[in-house]
Design an enzyme around this catalytic site. Structure first.
Site, mmCIF file in Angstrom:
data_model
loop_
_atom_site.group_PDB
_atom_site.id
_atom_site.type_symbol
_atom_site.label_atom_id
_atom_site.label_comp_id
_atom_site.label_asym_id
_atom_site.label_seq_id
_atom_site.Cartn_x
_atom_site.Cartn_y
_atom_site.Cartn_z
ATOM 1 N N ASP A 11 0.878 -1.172 0.000
ATOM 2 C CA ASP A 11 0.000 0.000 0.000
ATOM 3 C C ASP A 11 0.910 1.215 0.000
ATOM 4 O O ASP A 11 1.519 1.552 1.015
ATOM 5 C CB ASP A 11 -0.902 -0.012 1.249
ATOM 6 C CG ASP A 11 -1.712 1.268 1.397
ATOM 7 O OD1 ASP A 11 -2.258 1.489 2.500
ATOM 8 O OD2 ASP A 11 -1.773 2.063 0.434
ATOM 9 N N LYS A 73 2.617 11.382 -3.438
ATOM 10 C CA LYS A 73 1.578 10.673 -4.193
ATOM 11 C C LYS A 73 0.635 11.654 -4.891
ATOM 12 O O LYS A 73 0.050 11.334 -5.926
ATOM 13 C CB LYS A 73 0.803 9.774 -3.228
ATOM 14 C CG LYS A 73 -0.250 8.881 -3.863
ATOM 15 C CD LYS A 73 -0.796 7.939 -2.808
ATOM 16 C CE LYS A 73 -1.941 7.090 -3.318
ATOM 17 N NZ LYS A 73 -2.402 6.147 -2.293
ATOM 18 N N GLU A 157 -7.360 0.799 -4.520
ATOM 19 C CA GLU A 157 -7.386 0.707 -3.062
ATOM 20 C C GLU A 157 -8.722 0.210 -2.500
ATOM 21 O O GLU A 157 -8.729 -0.651 -1.608
ATOM 22 C CB GLU A 157 -7.008 2.074 -2.462
ATOM 23 C CG GLU A 157 -5.545 2.398 -2.662
ATOM 24 C CD GLU A 157 -5.180 3.840 -2.416
ATOM 25 O OE1 GLU A 157 -4.009 4.187 -2.638
ATOM 26 O OE2 GLU A 157 -6.071 4.622 -2.021
ATOM 27 N N ASP A 180 -13.150 5.512 1.223
ATOM 28 C CA ASP A 180 -11.718 5.546 1.532
ATOM 29 C C ASP A 180 -11.218 6.988 1.518
ATOM 30 O O ASP A 180 -11.014 7.577 0.450
ATOM 31 C CB ASP A 180 -10.962 4.694 0.498
ATOM 32 C CG ASP A 180 -9.464 4.616 0.771
ATOM 33 O OD1 ASP A 180 -8.770 3.891 0.052
ATOM 34 O OD2 ASP A 180 -8.976 5.298 1.709
#
Length: 593
Positions: A11, A73, A157, A180
């Site tokens: 992850d 990211k 994800e 999420d």
């Protein structure tokens, strides 16, 4: 291992990253040398070329914000200036691209896995937000390749989180929503589980929305509430303010009010602000409300109504905020499912997907769960949980510990079971004494691993890493065979005494830090005598006196002690820099002599 060439599940998060593997048929997340499964997604590039990743890099953020890369990211796969969020660092000046920074994080995770597995690994599954476009996915894959990994699959994800949620529900038919909200991105996916097949019905989200935005907004509010403006702040001050805001946000998930203290923050002096949960919610509401239309769009795209959902799963650290849970309940008309660890669900799902690809998860059988948490007593009489209650067995987890005092000749490991914060209030299952040569504080390294097999047998292994000597304690059935009445009583007591227990834990942790700080400050002042300006020394001595005063005060005030510790920590920053410089000079002299 089930396969000679395991595939890692990774992850790669905005705030934190995780790595794991399927071991003996079960998905596990791997801890680093410090015993932490969460690795901060931070990279520090020192002027001399040294690259530091993780918690050590994050500690440099306030000192060298221009050289410490976080939340990369948000930039990967995007052209310069395309992202709504612009960092304080300049990647071009550092000679790095977002993919190269991400590869440094992945190299670090690969190293964690190789140390844990004691073999080389070269294959991985990496997760990305469901709403990442092709460029962002391809750059993530390229980051993996730069780290020496063959990326077998890029997994969304929410799908990974659904795998983690549904691994023990393979025979059920369910429609679920995965909400999420992480540090930098937001996803909402609607999935259907049918006979072990996970089908994504709809997905949408915002790759520029997350907890980072809440931190910055709260930092701005704190500044304004003290009558100041962000326009006059330099990069280091902005970094300190964001760190303080993030800490306050986390505390306000369980507390109704916190105090933010930043000594010597402004030219006019200290910055201090009281922040109530309602202040945070006022600041964050517009950001969290941006998720509502995405949720409604996902339901529309999936052609279902919220009443047709069987579950709404919360994933991502930001979902710990009470406001987020309230908004999710309003959107879907049901209490969200918080059974998954919001920080670890995506990582665990990545490991499961990796196990499926490698063939290591052909026949998964899930049996019992641990009724109560298992852990050990740590310095100060605290309970350190290794395996949380309700963990599915078989399972294993471990952490690394060190000697808390100088010249310690052995480490006594008391194996505990229970839900209370203090060791004395839990049940002792057994104990191990691990001998090692006496040395300085922190010189010994003892790895402790708990493993519960399918028969409910707990095995505790303690390894002195200096000699690789193992000490093993086997506890028959105690891990899972506990009388229901005793379990209920322990859980009830943990609720009844939650406030007192947590206060005692916070005070104990703060006191231990105080003692460590005071020893370090006394030694540093002695080593740097005559090199630090008198006014600076006086500030440090006053801050140290304040810590000692609060430590001795009755009743114990954990909040005041933590504030005093922080003030002393801030007051000694220049002293710490001087110590590092002297150590480097001494090392250079030894090298040249």
């Amino acid at each position: 291992m089930a396969n000679a060439s395991p595939i890692l599940g990774i992850d790669l998060g905005t705030t934190n990253s995780l790595v794991g593997v399927v071991d003996s048929g079960f998905p596990i997340l791997l801890a680093d040398a410090e015993g932490s499964r969460l690795t901060p997604s931070a990279v520090h590039y020192a002027a001399g070329g040294r690259v530091t990743v993780g918690a050590a890099a994050l500690r440099q953020r306030a000192l060298e914000p221009a050289r410490t890369v976080t939340s990369v990211k948000r930039l990967i796969g995007r052209r310069a200036g395309e992202s709504e969020w612009q960092p304080v660092y300049d990647l071009k000046a550092l000679g790095r691209t977002p993919a190269e920074v991400s590869s440094d994080i992945l190299k670090h995770l690969k190293g964690i896995a190789e140390r844990a597995l004691e073999i080389e690994v070269s294959r991985a599954v990496i997760t990305v937000p469901a709403y990442f476009n092709d460029a962002q996915r391809n750059e993530t894959k390229r980051a993996g390749e730069l780290a020496g990994l063959t990326v077998e699959r890029i997994v969304s994800e929410p799908t990974a989180a659904a795998l983690a949620y549904g691994l023990d529900k393979l025979e059920e038919n369910k429609k679920i929503a995965v909400y999420d909200l992480g540090g930098g991105t937001f996803d909402i996916s609607i999935l259907e589980m049918r006979e072990g097949v996970f089908q994504v019905l709809a997905t949408t989200g915002d790759t520029q929305l997350g907890g980072d935005d809440v931190d910055r907004a709260l930092g701005e509010w704190i500044l304004q509430s003290s009558g100041s403006s962000s326009e006059s702040l330099d990069a280091a001050q902005r970094a300190r303010l964001t760190v303080a805001a993030e800490d306050a946000k986390k505390k306000l998930s369980t507390e109704s009010e916190v105090t933010v203290d930043l000594p010597f923050f402004l030219s006019s002096g200290n910055l201090s602000a009281r922040v109530q949960r309602r202040d945070l919610e006022s600041v964050a509401r517009s950001l969290i409300e941006r998720t509502r239309r995405h949720c409604q769009r996902a339901l529309l795209d999936a052609n279902i109504t919220s009443s047709e959902l069987d579950d709404v799963i919360l994933v991502g650290g930001s979902t710990r905020m009470p406001l987020v849970r309230q908004v999710v309940q309003e959107i879907f008309g049901r209490e969200p499912n918080t059974s998954q660890n919001p920080d670890e669900a995506v990582g665990l799902g990545a490991v499961i997907q990796a196990g499926i690809l490698s063939g290591a998860l052909k026949n998964v059988v899930l049996l019992d769960v641990t009724p109560l948490s298992l852990g050990i007593e740590t310095f100060g009489g605290l309970m350190n949980i290794i395996i949380p209650r309700n963990s599915t067995i078989p399972c294993r987890a471990g952490e690394m510990f060190t000697n808390a005092v100088a010249n310690q000749q052995e480490m006594l490991i008391r194996v505990l079971q229970g839900e209370r914060e203090l060791a004395k209030d839990n049940w002792e299952l057994g104990r191990i004494a691990v001998p090692f040569p006496p040395g300085a504080k922190g010189s010994a390294r003892v790895g402790v691993q708990f493993a519960i097999d399918a028969n409910g047998i707990l095995q505790v292994l303690a390894r002195d890493t200096a000699t690789n000597t193992d000490t093993v304690l086997e506890i028959q059935n105690s891990a899972v065979d506990v009388d229901d009445e005793k379990v209920e009583k322990m859980i009830a007591e943990s609720v009844d005494f939650a406030f007192e227990d947590m206060n005692e834990r916070i005070w104990t942790e703060a006191r231990l830090k105080s003692e460590e700080l005071l020893r370090a400050v006394d030694e540093a002042l002695e080593q740097c005598a005559g090199l630090v300006p008198e006014d600076e020394v006086e500030k440090i001595k006053i801050a140290a006196h304040d810590v000692r005063h609060v430590m001795q005060a009755e009743p114990h005030d954990a909040r005041a002690l933590k504030a005093a510790n922080q003030a002393l920590d801030d007051a000694t920053q220049q002293l710490a820099v001087l110590l590092v410089e002297r150590a480097m000079e001494a090392a250079l002299e030894r090298k040249l002599s």
